[in-house]
Design a protein around this motif. Structure first.
Motif, PDB file in Angstrom:
ATOM      1  N   LEU A  47      -7.656  -8.465   6.309  1.00 51.42           N
ATOM      2  CA  LEU A  47      -8.671  -7.355   6.868  1.00 51.42           C
ATOM      3  C   LEU A  47      -8.319  -7.179   9.048  1.00 51.42           C
ATOM      4  N   GLU A 113      -3.955  15.894   7.609  1.00 50.77           N
ATOM      5  CA  GLU A 113      -5.688  14.500   8.322  1.00 50.77           C
ATOM      6  C   GLU A 113      -4.752  13.772   9.122  1.00 50.77           C
ATOM      7  N   ARG A 116      -5.201   6.472   9.016  1.00 54.11           N
ATOM      8  CA  ARG A 116      -5.138   5.348   9.962  1.00 54.11           C
ATOM      9  C   ARG A 116      -3.148   5.453  10.026  1.00 54.11           C
TER      10      ARG A 116
ATOM     11  N   LEU B 362      -2.527  -3.220  -0.441  1.00 53.60           N
ATOM     12  CA  LEU B 362      -1.910  -2.818   0.691  1.00 53.60           C
ATOM     13  C   LEU B 362      -2.675  -1.308   1.626  1.00 53.60           C
ATOM     14  N   ALA B 364      -4.924   0.419  -0.004  1.00 50.51           N
ATOM     15  CA  ALA B 364      -5.908   0.926   0.293  1.00 50.51           C
ATOM     16  C   ALA B 364      -6.735   0.313   1.299  1.00 50.51           C
ATOM     17  N   ASP B 365      -7.712   1.617   1.590  1.00 54.97           N
ATOM     18  CA  ASP B 365      -7.870   1.883   3.176  1.00 54.97           C
ATOM     19  C   ASP B 365      -9.365   0.801   3.249  1.00 54.97           C
ATOM     20  N   ASP B 366     -10.354   0.117   2.903  1.00 56.13           N
ATOM     21  CA  ASP B 366     -11.891  -0.160   3.170  1.00 56.13           C
ATOM     22  C   ASP B 366     -11.810  -1.680   2.591  1.00 56.13           C
ATOM     23  N   GLY B 367     -12.184  -2.124   3.169  1.00 53.90           N
ATOM     24  CA  GLY B 367     -11.932  -4.022   2.547  1.00 53.90           C
ATOM     25  C   GLY B 367     -12.883  -3.812   2.097  1.00 53.90           C
ATOM     26  N   LYS B 370      -9.927  -3.582  -0.367  1.00 51.90           N
ATOM     27  CA  LYS B 370      -8.481  -4.738  -0.661  1.00 51.90           C
ATOM     28  C   LYS B 370      -8.949  -5.505  -1.221  1.00 51.90           C
ATOM     29  N   ARG B 433      -8.955   9.323   0.585  1.00 49.49           N
ATOM     30  CA  ARG B 433      -8.866   8.944   1.857  1.00 49.49           C
ATOM     31  C   ARG B 433      -9.396   9.337   3.011  1.00 49.49           C
ATOM     32  N   SER B 434      -9.746   9.930   2.670  1.00 53.71           N
ATOM     33  CA  SER B 434     -10.809  10.171   4.154  1.00 53.71           C
ATOM     34  C   SER B 434     -12.092   9.510   4.218  1.00 53.71           C
TER      35      SER B 434
END
Lengths: 160, 434
Positions: A47, A113, A116, B362, B364-367, B370, B433-434
């Motif tokens: 992270l 959109e 990241r 890898l 995945a968006d949030d902690g 992940k 993902r938003s």
């Protein structure tokens, strides 16, 4: 039940070979899919320090803009700056980019959109489809500067 | 092709493989082809189809390869179990039905937002500890083969450790997501939780006499700590602590010492004291009997194996050669019948499952996602390594199930829930993902 007497040894040998061949074919299919994924944006497992979801620096990226090339609804050269939130395109009034005069656009057509890992174009259930550089979009794709997005009869260029 | 259609295609391949496997076992046993072998395969194919339909409804954007791979592994497992003991295979079949049910419930309950699990993290933490403590309770706890891992309720037997593993991963994902900033700074007082969990792992080791489980839990913790903080140093310290703890346990716990001796010296040329019979005997006829017979089984498989249904697992008088063949030692049974080429394919499927899981982590968006995906995947990989490594004499052998393949209800159910977790994270990673 149907019974058939066959040469046991030969049958078992054939089954063994077919089983192993099929097993490796199955593996091959998945490996090939994994190889395709190498092109996807890669991130680290670890992270990133200080990246708390929802806020943080990942949204403060310079996302670029959309420029109108031709459209029955919009003026040529009109621009939309992309910021942290998604930009929706369609005929409906709730859209960020409204295409009221575009007969071929759906009320909710497409979404651009910033994420990241880049700016993504996604079709959100349009009737006539969303085209990226002339090819109909099947699943979300990442935009690169210079890409032309067509929604109905409206064409927009993505610029960094 | 859409993701779910791709999944369906792969499941069809798995269905054909299942039919071939059952047909081979059936022909080897009865010298006839019968529709019975096809009806078994049909039953499992229908089951996978049900799971596939649940995925279509609940997680349309999830990874399309995980379910077919899990289906393939369970199919190979149940084929081999059927070959060894048809009654067990019937029971395993029922457990797979339960497991697919558990998967469906997991997906249905959490499809909208699995991230809310994070708010219940302490509940999961306590749950994990509670489940781990169950086998130590006097009445329902049970000791099998020197390791205390089982719980007995009536005629039902289960290994709560399997479910505890998943609860622990959910807890760690939530906890580390919250505390990782503090942990990354590396102040001494923040090492409290690290030491606490190390102590917990050691306690599990002493309490259950099970080196494998302790290694598994501690390994999961270290991997997730690394994902959360990115500090290799912590992994180094953790490994050192684990080695130090193991050395102490090795000195004081005879059971652990025996396992290491068996691992390093399974054969002796002169009789050594044998605890089982009380009389001196060669070690390969006593303490390391199981491991040595399993090694012979691996060797007998050669390159291409004897073929499903044609391996030798019994003595000429009909006694089973290897105890716990369909649970802990199923890998050596498969190695004999499918050969090196076949089990290499099996291990490749495990590796691919792990690469898909890591890819999900890898992307995945949030902690929390992940950490959850990485933790689930790593636990799966480590568990496979511990049992296969034990059988191949890379590490001391500990009885732990081979995910999806081994006979055992709790293991199959827990692994399908694990699969559900990965499917949920991958679904969220692609669509929302938003």
């Amino acid at each position: 039940m149907i019974y058939a007497s066959i040469a046991v040894e030969e049958a078992l040998l054939v089954i063994k070979i077919v089983f192993l061949v099929l097993l490796y074919l199955f593996i091959w299919r998945i490996v090939r899919a994994a190889a395709r994924d190498v092109g996807l944006p890669q991130e680290s497992f670890v992270l990133a320090p200080g990246s708390i979801p929802g806020l943080g620096e990942q949204h403060a990226v310079e996302a670029g803009r959309l420029v109108v090339l031709k459209s029955p609804a919009l003026d040529e050269g009109e621009e939309w700056e992309l910021d942290s939130s998604a930009l929706t395109l369609g005929r409906g009034a709730q859209n960020d980019v409204q295409l009221e005069q575009d007969e071929y656009a759906s009320s909710q057509h497409a979404k651009v959109e910033p994420r990241r890992d880049g700016v993504w174009l996604e079709d959100i259930g349009s009737t006539n489809g969303t085209y990226l550089n002339g090819i109909r979009l099947k699943h979300p794709k990442r935009l690169t500067p210079g890409d032309v997005v067509r929604v109905g009869e409206t064409e927009l260029r993505y610029e960094a | 092709m859409s993701l779910r259609n791709r999944e369906l295609m792969n499941l069809v391949v798995v269905g054909i493989l299942t039919a071939l496997g059952f047909a081979s076992v059936y022909i080897a046993r009865q010298s006839v082809v019968s529709t019975a072998s096809l009806s078994y395969a049909g039953f499992f194919f229908a089951l996978y189809l049900a799971a596939h339909l649940v995925c279509r409804l609940t997680v349309p954007a999830a990874d399309p390869y995980l379910l077919p791979m899990a289906a393939l592994l369970t199919a190979i497992g149940v084929t081999e179990i059927y070959r060894l003991n048809p009654t067990d295979a019937f029971r395993q079949g029922l457990w797979i039905v339960v497991a697919v049910g558990a998967l469906s419930v997991t997906l249905a309950l959490l499809r909208t937002d699995y991230r809310r699990l994070e708010s219940y993290k302490y509940l999961f933490g306590l749950g994990a500890i509670g489940l781990l403590m169950l086998p130590a309770l006097p009445v329902i706890g049970e000791s099998v083969n020197g390791a205390r891992l089982w719980v007995h309720v009536g005629s039902l037997q289960f290994q709560p450790g399997e479910l505890a593993k998943i609860a622990l991963i959910v807890f760690l994902a939530g906890y580390l997501r919250e505390k990782r900033e503090v942990l990354a700074q590396g102040r001494l007082k923040d090492f409290g939780p690290l030491l606490l969990i190390w102590g917990g792992a050691m306690l599990v080791l002493v309490e259950t006499n099970d080196l494998g489980s302790a290694l598994l839990y501690f390994g999961i913790f270290l991997a997730m700590l690394y994902v959360a903080t990115g500090r290799v140093l912590y992994v180094g310290i953790g490994v050192a602590l684990f080695l130090a703890g193991s050395a102490v346990v090795y000195t004081y716990v005879g059971h652990v010492r025996d396992r290491v001796t068996i691992w390093l010296h399974p054969w002796t040329s002169h009789p050594v004291p044998c605890a089982l019979s009380g009389k001196p005997a060669l070690r390969q006829d006593c303490a390391s009997y199981q491991l040595v017979k399993s090694l012979y089984s691996l060797a007998h498989g050669n390159w291409f194996g004897t073929g499903l249904g044609k391996g030798t697992f019994e003595t000429t008088s009909g006694h089973p050669l290897i105890p716990y063949l369909n649970t802990d030692f199923i890998y050596s049974a498969l190695a004999q019948e499918l050969g090196l080429v076949g089990v290499a394919a099996l291990l490749l499927v495990y590796m691919l499952f792990v690469t898909r899981g890591m890819k999900i982590a890898l992307l995945a968006d949030d902690g929390f996602s992940k950490l959850l995906a990485a933790g689930l995947t790593f636990s799966f990989a480590l568990q496979t390594f511990i049992i296969v490594g034990g059988i191949l004499r890379i590490i001391p052998l500990t009885g732990i199930t081979l995910p999806f393949v081994s006979y055992g209800g709790s293991s199959v159910v827990a692994n399908f829930i694990l699969l559900g977790g990965l499917l949920l994270v991958s679904n969220g990673g692609t669509v929302d993902r938003s």
